[in-house]
Scaffold this active site. Structure first.
Site, PDB file in Angstrom:
ATOM      1  N   HIS A  53       0.896  -1.723   0.125  1.00 50.15           N
ATOM      2  CA  HIS A  53      -0.053  -0.073   0.166  1.00 50.15           C
ATOM      3  C   HIS A  53       0.733   0.961  -0.282  1.00 50.15           C
ATOM      4  O   HIS A  53       2.105   1.183   0.142  1.00 50.15           O
ATOM      5  CB  HIS A  53      -0.898  -0.358   1.792  1.00 50.15           C
ATOM      6  CG  HIS A  53      -1.722  -1.173   1.574  1.00 50.15           C
ATOM      7  ND1 HIS A  53      -3.004  -1.108   2.380  1.00 50.15           N
ATOM      8  CD2 HIS A  53      -2.016  -2.247   0.667  1.00 50.15           C
ATOM      9  CE1 HIS A  53      -3.612  -2.191   2.650  1.00 50.15           C
ATOM     10  NE2 HIS A  53      -3.316  -2.776   0.993  1.00 50.15           N
ATOM     11  N   GLU A  55       0.611   3.524   1.818  1.00 47.10           N
ATOM     12  CA  GLU A  55       1.329   4.509   2.996  1.00 47.10           C
ATOM     13  C   GLU A  55       2.763   3.734   3.398  1.00 47.10           C
ATOM     14  O   GLU A  55       3.484   4.611   4.269  1.00 47.10           O
ATOM     15  CB  GLU A  55       0.184   4.255   4.182  1.00 47.10           C
ATOM     16  CG  GLU A  55      -0.854   5.067   3.745  1.00 47.10           C
ATOM     17  CD  GLU A  55      -2.091   4.263   3.540  1.00 47.10           C
ATOM     18  OE1 GLU A  55      -2.981   4.200   3.990  1.00 47.10           O
ATOM     19  OE2 GLU A  55      -1.318   3.520   2.532  1.00 47.10           O
ATOM     20  N   ALA A 165     -24.500   5.272 -34.984  1.00 46.34           N
ATOM     21  CA  ALA A 165     -24.599   3.997 -36.631  1.00 46.34           C
ATOM     22  C   ALA A 165     -25.359   4.914 -37.897  1.00 46.34           C
ATOM     23  O   ALA A 165     -26.449   5.292 -37.306  1.00 46.34           O
ATOM     24  CB  ALA A 165     -24.231   2.539 -35.710  1.00 46.34           C
ATOM     25  N   ALA A 167     -27.467   3.896 -41.390  1.00 45.37           N
ATOM     26  CA  ALA A 167     -28.518   3.360 -41.625  1.00 45.37           C
ATOM     27  C   ALA A 167     -27.536   2.179 -42.044  1.00 45.37           C
ATOM     28  O   ALA A 167     -28.255   0.794 -42.342  1.00 45.37           O
ATOM     29  CB  ALA A 167     -29.379   3.693 -42.394  1.00 45.37           C
ATOM     30  N   ARG A 210      -3.286   1.921 -26.823  1.00 41.94           N
ATOM     31  CA  ARG A 210      -2.419   2.035 -28.180  1.00 41.94           C
ATOM     32  C   ARG A 210      -1.980   4.122 -27.672  1.00 41.94           C
ATOM     33  O   ARG A 210      -1.882   4.667 -28.586  1.00 41.94           O
ATOM     34  CB  ARG A 210      -3.124   1.875 -29.049  1.00 41.94           C
ATOM     35  CG  ARG A 210      -3.329   0.852 -29.502  1.00 41.94           C
ATOM     36  CD  ARG A 210      -3.741   0.473 -30.925  1.00 41.94           C
ATOM     37  NE  ARG A 210      -5.028   1.243 -31.156  1.00 41.94           N
ATOM     38  CZ  ARG A 210      -6.008   0.122 -30.645  1.00 41.94           C
ATOM     39  NH1 ARG A 210      -5.963  -0.573 -29.812  1.00 41.94           N
ATOM     40  NH2 ARG A 210      -7.347   0.755 -31.464  1.00 41.94           N
ATOM     41  N   GLY A 301     -22.014  -1.533 -27.930  1.00 36.39           N
ATOM     42  CA  GLY A 301     -22.979  -0.117 -28.123  1.00 36.39           C
ATOM     43  C   GLY A 301     -25.008   0.006 -27.377  1.00 36.39           C
ATOM     44  O   GLY A 301     -24.553  -0.002 -26.625  1.00 36.39           O
ATOM     45  N   LEU A 304     -26.753  -3.044 -25.761  1.00 41.97           N
ATOM     46  CA  LEU A 304     -25.867  -3.066 -24.366  1.00 41.97           C
ATOM     47  C   LEU A 304     -25.649  -1.811 -23.345  1.00 41.97           C
ATOM     48  O   LEU A 304     -26.646  -1.966 -22.292  1.00 41.97           O
ATOM     49  CB  LEU A 304     -24.540  -3.609 -24.926  1.00 41.97           C
ATOM     50  CG  LEU A 304     -23.345  -3.810 -23.434  1.00 41.97           C
ATOM     51  CD1 LEU A 304     -23.980  -4.578 -22.563  1.00 41.97           C
ATOM     52  CD2 LEU A 304     -22.095  -4.138 -23.441  1.00 41.97           C
TER      53      LEU A 304
END
Length: 369
Positions: A53, A55, A165, A167, A210, A301, A304
């Site tokens: 830790h 500390e 997105a 169509a 990245r 997306g 979700l």
């Protein structure tokens, strides 16, 4: 700005550097300061993997000079025996005279006991300096110990007119390189990245960090895949031995698909199904919490995102809006009704608004009760 605030800001900055690397432990920053002169005697944060830790490392750097000094720490020092001795023991042994702590630890093994033990040992303890900032930094730890799951940061990109997105089948690039860099930094500060199988199949992403100097900070990649449709030829599967990949599925998933993925180094784990036969999201996040994960970045997306909103599993949401407009042709809306209602209601508040070149990012945080 008071000296206390100045040194607590430093402790918070030190702790933030380790976000995404210390789970299952929180990333705690610590600063030891000589009273009167303001000379910094020692600094540290929780080490990679969660130990040691911050500390005891900061105190060791200060050495004998810690006697009579002030310790600034972003979370209440632990008071229980685990794989390492309690931080309260190290603080009392060091001769520290004063501890300034940003936040009480809600972990029931601590929960004020660390502060009490220090006071009983003759240390002056002051709490809640920059509490809100510390709570934001430690939201993963807090959520895991209070809700049994990692804190979830949902990230969605949308066009100026609200679509994620087009169509048609063509790939739509919404945000620019500056915003993309911010996304990679969010990834580096997460314990895991979450997507659904739809995003995995449509985008074939790598989900790695990245950024120069942070290429070793790629988190665990988690795919929700009810029927194990993730292809063994996908980037996620082919690189699973380099960047850990976990697929959460249901017990009804085909065994041959599981064997094919596991042969490539993908970990496949079953979770309970919901009433519709899909993955039970609260159970899935609870399993991630049991594994020790504290900070989860969702890059899936709108489907979700909407499911997470309906299950009330979102703690932070960042909407990145690019300059592109689809116009009358329209496309797939970025925000479903449940997510839009949640962000507009009293469960969330706008916490931050940033500009990344031509893109604007607005972050909403769950209101703490």
């Amino acid at each position: 700005m008071s000296d206390d605030t100045h040194f607590m800001r430093l402790a918070l900055a030190l702790g933030r550097r380790g976000l995404g690397t210390t789970w299952p432990n929180p990333s705690v920053g610590a600063v030891v300061v000589e009273p009167g002169t303001g000379r910094i005697l020692g600094t540290a944060a929780t080490a990679r993997g969660g130990r040691p830790h911050g500390e005891p490392v900061a105190l060791a750097a200060a050495g004998d000079a810690a006697r009579g000094a002030t310790l600034y720490v972003t979370l209440e020092p632990c008071s229980h025996h685990g794989r390492t001795p309690p931080c309260t023991d190290a603080i009392l042994a060091s001769g520290i005279a004063r501890v300034v702590s940003a936040l009480e630890d809600p972990d029931p093994r601590v929960a004020g006991r660390g502060h009490d033990l220090l006071r009983q040992g003759g240390v002056a303890v002051e709490t809640e300096l920059m509490r809100d900032a510390a709570a934001r930094d430690h939201v993963g730890h807090i959520t895991r110990v209070t809700r049994g799951r990692p804190a979830l940061h949902l990230k969605l990109a949308r066009t100026r007119d609200g679509f994620c997105a087009a169509a048609g089948p063509e790939r739509l690039r919404i945000t620019g390189p500056v915003a993309d860099g911010a996304v990679h930094l969010w990834r580096a500060h997460a314990d895991a990245i979450l997507i659904g199988i739809g995003t995995a199949r449509a985008d074939d992403p790598s989900l790695t960090v990245r950024l120069p100097g942070l290429d070793g900070r790629s988190p665990l990649r988690v795919v929700l895949d009810t029927h194990l449709r993730l292809s063994p030829a996908s980037v996620l599967a082919r690189t699973a031995r380099d960047t850990p990949t976990l697929v959460l599925t249901t017990r009804s998933a085909p065994a041959h698909a599981r064997r094919a993925l596991e042969a490539l180094g993908v970990e496949v784990a079953p979770v309970p199904a919901d009433a519709a036969g899909g993955i039970d999201l609260p159970a899935a996040l609870a399993q991630l919490g049991e594994r020790g994960l504290t900070r989860l970045c969702s890059e899936g997306g709108p489907r979700l995102a909407e499911a997470l909103a309906r299950a009330d599993l979102i703690d932070t949401c960042t909407l990145v809006t690019g300059p592109v407009e689809l116009g009358p042709a329209g496309g797939l809306p970025a925000l479903g009704p449940a997510l839009a209602e949640a962000l507009a209601g009293d469960r969330f508040r706008e916490a931050e608004r940033l500009t990344f070149g031509p893109d604007e990012a607005v972050t909403y945080e769950r209101n703490r009760t």
